[in-house]
Scaffold this motif. Structure first.
Motif, PDB file in Angstrom:
ATOM      1  N   TYR A 284       0.832  -1.206   0.000  1.00  0.00           N
ATOM      2  CA  TYR A 284       0.000   0.000   0.000  1.00  0.00           C
ATOM      3  C   TYR A 284       0.868   1.257   0.000  1.00  0.00           C
ATOM      4  CZ  TYR A 284      -2.551   3.891   2.037  1.00  0.00           C
ATOM      5  OH  TYR A 284      -3.061   5.138   2.286  1.00  0.00           O
ATOM      6  N   LEU A 285       1.881   1.278   0.872  1.00  0.00           N
ATOM      7  CA  LEU A 285       2.755   2.443   0.939  1.00  0.00           C
ATOM      8  C   LEU A 285       3.490   2.659  -0.376  1.00  0.00           C
ATOM      9  CD1 LEU A 285       4.214   1.868   4.512  1.00  0.00           C
ATOM     10  CD2 LEU A 285       2.656   3.714   3.815  1.00  0.00           C
ATOM     11  N   ARG A 286       3.938   1.579  -0.988  1.00  0.00           N
ATOM     12  CA  ARG A 286       4.599   1.682  -2.297  1.00  0.00           C
ATOM     13  C   ARG A 286       3.642   2.251  -3.331  1.00  0.00           C
ATOM     14  NH1 ARG A 286       3.639  -0.266  -7.674  1.00  0.00           N
ATOM     15  NH2 ARG A 286       5.665  -0.431  -8.710  1.00  0.00           N
ATOM     16  N   ASP A 287       2.432   1.731  -3.396  1.00  0.00           N
ATOM     17  CA  ASP A 287       1.451   2.216  -4.368  1.00  0.00           C
ATOM     18  C   ASP A 287       1.098   3.681  -4.122  1.00  0.00           C
ATOM     19  OD1 ASP A 287       1.317  -0.204  -5.689  1.00  0.00           O
ATOM     20  OD2 ASP A 287      -0.480  -0.896  -4.639  1.00  0.00           O
ATOM     21  N   ALA A 312       7.680  -3.641  -0.988  1.00  0.00           N
ATOM     22  CA  ALA A 312       7.862  -2.266  -0.517  1.00  0.00           C
ATOM     23  C   ALA A 312       8.759  -1.452  -1.436  1.00  0.00           C
ATOM     24  CB  ALA A 312       8.464  -2.287   0.890  1.00  0.00           C
ATOM     25  N   ILE A 313       9.754  -2.107  -2.041  1.00  0.00           N
ATOM     26  CA  ILE A 313      10.826  -1.404  -2.747  1.00  0.00           C
ATOM     27  C   ILE A 313      10.433  -1.082  -4.187  1.00  0.00           C
ATOM     28  CG2 ILE A 313      13.222  -1.565  -3.533  1.00  0.00           C
ATOM     29  CD1 ILE A 313      13.634  -3.679  -1.315  1.00  0.00           C
ATOM     30  N   THR A 314      10.699   0.147  -4.585  1.00  0.00           N
ATOM     31  CA  THR A 314      10.570   0.524  -6.001  1.00  0.00           C
ATOM     32  C   THR A 314      11.679   1.520  -6.330  1.00  0.00           C
ATOM     33  OG1 THR A 314       8.215   0.100  -6.295  1.00  0.00           O
ATOM     34  CG2 THR A 314       9.156   1.829  -7.657  1.00  0.00           C
ATOM     35  N   PRO A 358      10.008   2.386   1.747  1.00  0.00           N
ATOM     36  CA  PRO A 358       9.302   2.685   2.995  1.00  0.00           C
ATOM     37  C   PRO A 358       9.395   1.507   3.956  1.00  0.00           C
ATOM     38  CG  PRO A 358       7.736   2.097   1.278  1.00  0.00           C
ATOM     39  CD  PRO A 358       9.092   2.129   0.624  1.00  0.00           C
ATOM     40  N   ALA A 359       9.030   1.754   5.202  1.00  0.00           N
ATOM     41  CA  ALA A 359       8.998   0.714   6.230  1.00  0.00           C
ATOM     42  C   ALA A 359       7.627   0.717   6.887  1.00  0.00           C
ATOM     43  CB  ALA A 359      10.087   0.962   7.266  1.00  0.00           C
ATOM     44  N   LEU A 367       5.424  10.119   2.607  1.00  0.00           N
ATOM     45  CA  LEU A 367       5.442   9.896   1.168  1.00  0.00           C
ATOM     46  C   LEU A 367       4.925  11.108   0.410  1.00  0.00           C
ATOM     47  CD1 LEU A 367       4.202   6.220   1.303  1.00  0.00           C
ATOM     48  CD2 LEU A 367       6.529   7.020   0.888  1.00  0.00           C
ATOM     49  N   ASP A 368       4.047  11.887   1.037  1.00  0.00           N
ATOM     50  CA  ASP A 368       3.614  13.139   0.410  1.00  0.00           C
ATOM     51  C   ASP A 368       4.815  14.054   0.202  1.00  0.00           C
ATOM     52  OD1 ASP A 368       0.924  12.414   0.314  1.00  0.00           O
ATOM     53  OD2 ASP A 368       0.451  13.354   2.247  1.00  0.00           O
TER      54      ASP A 368
END
Length: 383
Positions: A284-287, A312-314, A358-359, A367-368
């Motif tokens: 979710y955080l990645r997206d 998580a990683i991108t 992210p973690a 992320l914003d």
């Protein structure tokens, strides 16, 4: 989740791929164990540590879905994989070993070293960018087809460079059908993704415990399916354990006792949160940030959105900016002007890139800030 972690407010840390910081309950346990070791010293180590370490090994085996005699603790995935690669004893001069550009540097080095010590040919190929799962399968099928003497394939579950999740089980089956053994690098996957070792189908796997499981730095483990133990040599002729004991495949000398003794606390928290919940939150955080920046001017996202292809990683790069200097400049700008920490990654065939990780403690507001910074870096708002 944020309340479980004590994190510096001075920067938005999106470089959590290096290792995972300990949650507060784990950190407190690490301090308690460190104090105990310092206080009792060799009185503890000589009398009780062996039994406690065996208890830790049992908990790790249960958590990953293996038998305890298939697990040996190491100081990390790098050590585990070096022992598996260097100790694999079925290679003969003229055989070939195969790896890809997205595999970890240290593991590439270990594969390259097999040329001198085993007399084999070392072959490297490139994974497509940005790839579908089918394109990845096709790339591995082609590599195996054009390298018919391949005996060992190195395969990374989650690439440290781009975060690409490879279809490991399918590739392992493909390799086995050709009589090829696979050594799987699961350094980044267990704890980031929800799986058991049996899901991979591989006989030889290296794991970390200090990344996504959240144990203290300096602990991991290797897995060897019990029927295959004889195919990995004892480490430097180890005689502390019988040859039929997997622990003879690791000989590291004195370890950080407190680190190992803290592993059960990290596993307990991992299981309390739940592997599926962790995976869902990290995706979710990645997206959250990727969907907002895909349309930004000149930004190239290297990691595909296809289900099963990411955790998580991108990673990303700016169009045409493939050099070390190009990407270092962006990392520096994000860090110095916007207090957002990322990291440059090299080794990708089409050029260097920037990794965002992210973690569990990361919040949407963090992320914003990344998104706002990338809008300026790419001049998207002005466009």
């Amino acid at each position: 989740m944020r309340g479980l972690y004590a994190v510096t407010p001075d920067v938005v840390n999106l470089e959590n791929g290096y290792w995972g910081i300990m949650a507060e309950p784990v950190r407190r346990e690490f301090i308690r164990q460190t104090d105990m070791i310092n206080y009792e010293n060799t009185c503890y180590v000589r009398q009780r540590s062996a039994g406690d370490f065996e208890g830790v090994r049992t908990k790790v085996a249960e958590a990953v879905g293996a038998a305890v005699d298939e697990i040996a603790l190491t100081r990390g995935a790098t050590e585990a994989l070096q022992l598996l690669i260097g100790g694999y004893n079925k290679l003969r001069p003229g055989d070939a070993v195969l790896y890809a550009d997205l595999d970890y540097d240290s593991m590439q080095y270990a594969m390259n070293a097999l040329k001198a010590c085993r007399g084999v040919d070392v072959v490297k190929f490139n994974v497509p960018e940005s790839a579908t799962q089918q394109a990845v399968l096709d790339a591995y099928a082609r590599a195996l087809e054009v390298t018919p003497k391949t005996r060992v394939l190195l395969l990374t579950h989650v690439s440290n460079r781009t975060g690409l999740v490879l279809p490991v089980a399918e590739i392992v089956r493909m390799a086995k059908a050709k009589g090829i053994d696979t050594i799987v690098d699961a350094a980044h996957s267990w704890g980031q993704l929800d799986f058991k070792v049996s899901d991979l189908g591989a006989d030889f796997v290296g794991f970390n415990l200090h990344k996504w499981i959240g144990a203290p730095i300096g602990v991991g483990f290797l897995y060897i399916r019990k029927e295959r133990l004889a195919d990995i040599d004892r480490d430097m002729g180890d005689e502390d354990f019988p040859e039929v004991d997997i622990r003879s495949r690791v000989h590291t000398g004195t370890v950080n006792f407190a680190t190992v003794l803290t592993v059960p606390a990290a596993l307990a928290l991992h299981q309390e949160i739940g592997a599926a919940a962790k995976q869902a939150r990290l995706r979710y955080l990645r997206d959250y940030w990727v969907t907002r920046v895909r349309s930004f001017k000149d930004i190239v996202i290297l990691t595909p959105d296809e289900a099963g292809s990411y955790g998580a990683i991108t990673s990303f790069r700016l169009a045409g900016k493939t050099s070390k200097a190009d990407n270092d400049a962006v990392v520096a700008q994000l860090r110095d002007s916007y207090k957002v920490l990322t990291v440059r990654r090299a080794g990708v065939a089409k050029g260097q890139c920037i990794r965002v990780t992210p973690a569990l403690y990361t919040e949407e507001a963090d992320l914003d800030r990344l998104v706002e910074a990338l809008a300026v870096v790419t001049d998207t708002k002005a466009g």
